[in-house]
Design a protein around this motif. Structure first.
Motif, PDB file in Angstrom:
ATOM      1  N   ASP A  93      16.590  -7.356 -12.363  1.00  0.00           N
ATOM      2  CA  ASP A  93      15.760  -6.290 -12.976  1.00  0.00           C
ATOM      3  C   ASP A  93      14.629  -6.201 -12.173  1.00  0.00           C
ATOM      4  N   ILE A  94      14.255  -4.790 -12.186  1.00  0.00           N
ATOM      5  CA  ILE A  94      13.175  -4.470 -11.366  1.00  0.00           C
ATOM      6  C   ILE A  94      12.179  -3.285 -12.178  1.00  0.00           C
ATOM      7  N   GLY A  95      10.581  -3.664 -12.018  1.00  0.00           N
ATOM      8  CA  GLY A  95       9.823  -2.724 -12.702  1.00  0.00           C
ATOM      9  C   GLY A  95       8.722  -2.699 -11.853  1.00  0.00           C
ATOM     10  N   PHE A  96       7.870  -1.847 -12.163  1.00  0.00           N
ATOM     11  CA  PHE A  96       6.672  -1.561 -11.276  1.00  0.00           C
ATOM     12  C   PHE A  96       5.694  -1.221 -11.952  1.00  0.00           C
ATOM     13  N   SER A  97       4.204  -1.092 -11.403  1.00  0.00           N
ATOM     14  CA  SER A  97       3.184  -0.554 -11.830  1.00  0.00           C
ATOM     15  C   SER A  97       2.348  -0.078 -10.430  1.00  0.00           C
ATOM     16  N   VAL A  98       1.862   1.251 -10.672  1.00  0.00           N
ATOM     17  CA  VAL A  98       0.884   1.815  -9.822  1.00  0.00           C
ATOM     18  C   VAL A  98      -0.479   1.724  -9.972  1.00  0.00           C
ATOM     19  N   ASP A  99      -1.138   1.159  -9.063  1.00  0.00           N
ATOM     20  CA  ASP A  99      -2.538   1.096  -9.234  1.00  0.00           C
ATOM     21  C   ASP A  99      -3.266   2.169  -8.655  1.00  0.00           C
ATOM     22  N   LYS A 100      -3.574   3.552  -9.339  1.00  0.00           N
ATOM     23  CA  LYS A 100      -4.241   4.273  -8.423  1.00  0.00           C
ATOM     24  C   LYS A 100      -5.554   4.082  -8.176  1.00  0.00           C
ATOM     25  N   ARG A 101      -6.315   3.161  -8.622  1.00  0.00           N
ATOM     26  CA  ARG A 101      -7.479   2.683  -8.061  1.00  0.00           C
ATOM     27  C   ARG A 101      -7.568   2.348  -6.830  1.00  0.00           C
ATOM     28  N   GLN A 116       0.965  -1.340   0.005  1.00  0.00           N
ATOM     29  CA  GLN A 116       0.104  -0.269   0.182  1.00  0.00           C
ATOM     30  C   GLN A 116       0.834   1.195   0.170  1.00  0.00           C
ATOM     31  N   LEU A 117       0.687   2.238  -1.065  1.00  0.00           N
ATOM     32  CA  LEU A 117       1.322   3.276  -0.836  1.00  0.00           C
ATOM     33  C   LEU A 117       1.007   4.520  -0.015  1.00  0.00           C
ATOM     34  N   CYS A 118       1.757   5.000   0.420  1.00  0.00           N
ATOM     35  CA  CYS A 118       1.447   6.087   1.446  1.00  0.00           C
ATOM     36  C   CYS A 118       1.219   7.540   1.067  1.00  0.00           C
ATOM     37  N   GLU A 119       1.423   7.526  -0.403  1.00  0.00           N
ATOM     38  CA  GLU A 119       1.085   8.809  -1.234  1.00  0.00           C
ATOM     39  C   GLU A 119       1.122   8.493  -2.514  1.00  0.00           C
ATOM     40  N   ASN A 120       0.260   9.567  -3.266  1.00  0.00           N
ATOM     41  CA  ASN A 120       0.047   9.666  -4.603  1.00  0.00           C
ATOM     42  C   ASN A 120       1.563   9.756  -5.278  1.00  0.00           C
ATOM     43  N   ILE A 121       2.053   8.874  -6.127  1.00  0.00           N
ATOM     44  CA  ILE A 121       3.127   8.949  -6.718  1.00  0.00           C
ATOM     45  C   ILE A 121       3.065   8.386  -8.222  1.00  0.00           C
ATOM     46  N   GLU A 122       3.802   8.856  -9.319  1.00  0.00           N
ATOM     47  CA  GLU A 122       3.847   8.581 -10.780  1.00  0.00           C
ATOM     48  C   GLU A 122       4.951   7.445 -10.759  1.00  0.00           C
TER      49      GLU A 122
END
Length: 352
Positions: A299-307, A254-260
């Motif tokens: 190798d590291i990648g990620f995706s943010v789910d704003k929903r 869980q993110l603590c803040e909105n981030i792109e």
């Protein structure tokens, strides 16, 4: 040209040990002096592994600790948990010149009771544990420099900890929300035959195992707690998949803040600046295990789910290289004051 240092590999007939041999044979500053296996003493290494025919003249030696610590400069122990810790203690107490890098889990956990709970073996004494530095190369380089004994990290902890360290360091995720879903090729289960890795059992199959009981759980929690500055508890699930090499850790938090995502990419690149074996994927790209096969890369990648406000991080490594033998050599390089990439940057991933 400086003279090469001499190295020995104890436990030379397991997958981790034989991968060490393959990598050491390419190292410009290290000479493979001895390969040791008490169970196969007197045999040629090529009898167990025909791909090493070029060193067929090297016989598997018996272990003579007092002699070995005087003959070589560095010893890699690739024996099973429950054996390696006792062996490391004997090697350190022999007081020779050799540095020790242990690839088992025996020296990784700083609390003996925790080791006994998760591994089911008696822990080595606290004095030996305190002499061992946890060798996650990109995170603990200063401690590794000049160390005489290294506890080489496990494969799952390497991928998972490297994936999460920047987020925890910058306090961008809720520490107690971490879920790690990890998948490994069957070489991680070792070479000893058993029904779990029998072809008919693993082919066209995916098999969760050791649910909530995997011995790498406390190792990951120990590392992440150190980075975060607070106690962290994770949910960690492992699976065997029908491939030979590779680990893919898919991690949710869980993110603590909105981030792109673009901001995260730049943050990760800054966190791992100068670390040649960490590759951050570009925007919109997620890594796969085949992309690091046979190499020391993570190798590291990620995706943010704003929903949902959650982040998904994916980290991939070759479990036998960055997850074992490659990182052991990376640690050896750091211990000796060499470039950490020495002897490892020649291995571009093999594809397809």
């Amino acid at each position: 040209m400086q003279p090469k240092i001499k190295a020995a590999v104890i436990g030379s007939t397991g997958y981790g040990g034989v991968e060490l041999i393959r990598l050491l044979l390419q190292h410009p500053n290290i000479q493979l002096h001895a390969v040791i296996s008490t169970s196969s003493m007197g045999e040629s290494i090529a009898e167990s592994y025909p791909h090493l025919l070029q060193i067929a003249e090297m016989e598997l030696d018996d272990l003579q600790i007092e002699t070995l610590v005087e003959q070589v400069d560095i010893i890699f122990t690739a024996t099973p948990s429950g054996v390696s810790g006792k062996l490391a203690k004997q090697l350190l107490e022999a007081d020779g010149k050799a540095k020790i890098i242990d690839l088992s889990g025996d020296l990784r956990l700083q609390t003996p009771s925790l080791y006994e709970q998760w591994y089911g073996h008696e822990s080595v004494d606290i004095t030996t544990l305190k002499r061992a530095v946890y060798g996650l190369s990109e995170l603990f380089e200063k401690q590794i420099q000049g160390a005489t004994c290294i506890a080489n990290p496990g494969c799952y902890p390497t991928a998972s900890s490297l994936a999460l360290a920047p987020l925890l360091s910058e306090k961008l995720i809720e520490p107690q929300s971490i879920i790690i879903d990890a998948k490994s090729g069957i070489s991680g289960a070792g070479r000893k035959p058993n029904t779990t890795i029998h072809y008919a059992e693993i082919n066209e199959n995916i098999k969760p195992y050791k649910l909530n009981q995997h011995q790498h759980i406390p190792e990951i929690e120990q590392t992440l707690s150190q980075i975060a500055g607070e106690d962290i508890t994770i949910t960690f699930t492992t699976h065997l998949v029908p491939m030979t090499r590779g680990i893919c850790s898919t991690i949710y938090a869980q993110l603590c803040e909105n981030i792109e995502e673009a901001q995260l990419i730049e943050m990760y690149k800054a966190y791992y600046a100068g670390r040649k074996f960490i590759r951050i994927k570009p925007l919109g790209s997620i890594p796969s295990s085949k992309e690091v096969w046979g190499s020391n890369y993570c190798d590291i990648g990620f995706s943010v789910d704003k929903r949902t406000g959650r982040i998904t991080i994916v980290a991939v490594i070759d479990n036998l290289v960055k997850g074992a033998a490659g990182q052991a050599i990376q640690n050896a390089n750091i211990m000796m004051g060499w470039k950490e990439t020495l002897g490892l940057d020649v291995f571009t991933p093999i594809y397809p």
